[in-house]
Scaffold this active site. Sequence first.
Site, PDB file in Angstrom:
ATOM      1  N   ASP A  96      -7.305  -6.358   9.876  1.00 27.94           N
ATOM      2  CA  ASP A  96      -6.959  -5.035   9.337  1.00 27.94           C
ATOM      3  C   ASP A  96      -7.756  -3.927  10.026  1.00 27.94           C
ATOM      4  O   ASP A  96      -8.987  -3.976  10.069  1.00 27.94           O
ATOM      5  CB  ASP A  96      -7.272  -4.960   7.841  1.00 27.94           C
ATOM      6  N   SER A 174     -10.898  -3.799   3.507  1.00 33.00           N
ATOM      7  CA  SER A 174     -10.201  -2.664   4.131  1.00 33.00           C
ATOM      8  C   SER A 174     -10.351  -1.345   3.377  1.00 33.00           C
ATOM      9  O   SER A 174     -10.645  -1.313   2.182  1.00 33.00           O
ATOM     10  CB  SER A 174      -8.712  -2.988   4.248  1.00 33.00           C
ATOM     11  N   ASP A 263      -8.607  -1.491  -0.847  1.00 29.25           N
ATOM     12  CA  ASP A 263      -7.861  -0.755   0.177  1.00 29.25           C
ATOM     13  C   ASP A 263      -7.735   0.736  -0.128  1.00 29.25           C
ATOM     14  O   ASP A 263      -6.627   1.297  -0.108  1.00 29.25           O
ATOM     15  CB  ASP A 263      -6.456  -1.355   0.364  1.00 29.25           C
ATOM     16  N   GLU A 358      -0.453  -4.589  -0.674  1.00 33.51           N
ATOM     17  CA  GLU A 358      -1.699  -4.275   0.010  1.00 33.51           C
ATOM     18  C   GLU A 358      -1.635  -2.985   0.829  1.00 33.51           C
ATOM     19  O   GLU A 358      -0.577  -2.503   1.200  1.00 33.51           O
ATOM     20  CB  GLU A 358      -2.065  -5.427   0.947  1.00 33.51           C
TER      21      GLU A 358
END
Length: 489
Positions: A96, A174, A263, A358
């Site tokens: 990522d 992330s 995230d 995600e």
Amino acid sequence: MNFKGLAKKAGVITLSTAILAGGSGAIAHAAPKAAQDHNEDYGFSHMTRLDMKNMINQHGNPNFTVPQFDASKIKNIPSATKVDENGNKIEMDVWDTWPLQNADGTVAEYKGYNIVFGLAGDPKNASDTFIYMFYKKVGDNSLDAWKNAGRVFDDSDKFKANDENLKDQAEEWSGSATFTSDGEIRLFYTNRTGFDESKNLFGKQTLTTAQVNVSEVKNGTLNVDGVEDHKSIFDGDGSIYQQVEQAFSKGNVDFKDNHTLRDPHYVEDNGHKYLVFEANTGKDTGYQGEDSLYNRAYYSKSNAFFQDEKSKLLQSPKKEYAELANGAMGIIEINDDYTLKKVMKPLITSNTVTDEIERPNVFKKDGKWYLFTSSRGSKMTIDGIDDQDIYMLGYVSNSLTGPYKPMNKTGIVLHQDLDPNDVTWNYAHYAIPQKNSDDVVVTSYMTNRGYFADHKSTFAPSFKLSLDGNKSSVVKDSILEQGQITVDK
């Protein structure tokens, strides 16, 4: 165990073998009250089961199909190396990634450089998951142009912060990064603890931020000079977004469930600062459980489809997973000092469909707000979607807070269904708006972690995506360099 790393091996972990951080504990398995049909949308948008089923008919449409890449041309990132404690050079996986962006989502320039942050680590150690900074001169789009400034955080930074959530940090997951109006680099990421029941640690995920200090030590070389203002922002409130304490209790862990709170994606609107993030709905916003299977809002406006699909789902081997599925793309407002200001209702949820949507990514273009998320068929509960299906889903609205409508009628924007053992297998697609183009650039990572001795997870070739209101299409013959994040008009 690195649950995020395991999650990245799509096609290996399926609904029947899911081993992901999260769980519903006693909440999911308490004796349910008598369920009955109802229709409650909780005041926000939903990915419906009808849309997901109709999406299957769009598989193979070139407008939505990730381009086919030439495996013979795929290279590991030359600079993605580190030296271990014994002085051995290690070629790292890089998965990522996210660029340093301006407040409007376009790629920022820092003293003549473009910067990308990304997760990287030793291919032989699934728990080696930390954020590194890569950079290159503006205008040089070759893979070889990317240099590695090393890890953003020192091991000691989690203790220096004097933050209760950070002291148990095991991995860095992330996030996003913004170039502030006063010329600073502000990083947002996910702090994840270890998973150790004896210490009452259950892989807690917390939205976290820090200012990253960077300098040019000589022409062509950037250095990370440390971080400051390193602190937690949000770890759920229990009411709107599920907390890990709700999901887990000591001695009561259910790995069929997937607790997420990660995230963070930074965005500004009308002078206000926000983070959009992946989460799960809380007890007041459509919680998980058998009762959710009787909520027509999660199926369709059609009562006939609702009754038919519900009947099938109640007899399906995926029933238990559907009960636990309560993914959400959440949003909070933050203060100018990057502390929590206001917890807001989700932008969109995926109850009964999947627990995992995600890397939410949102930006404004041509007067519309576009919201994207990566998701995988191996975590979905829809018949006809299988373990190899990989998606970027998209939604559009006239305002940041919604309501959001699915793009291309169902939400499909990108789809690929490659064998996970294919070198060109790719995931974590990320759409980047451009200053000088009507198209957006899509980045991703390529090659599953640890699948090959000689091929590492690496920057995938980028490509262009055209947006037109509530429609999108992959631009034909638009494959770019590996890791390219900008295009000239």
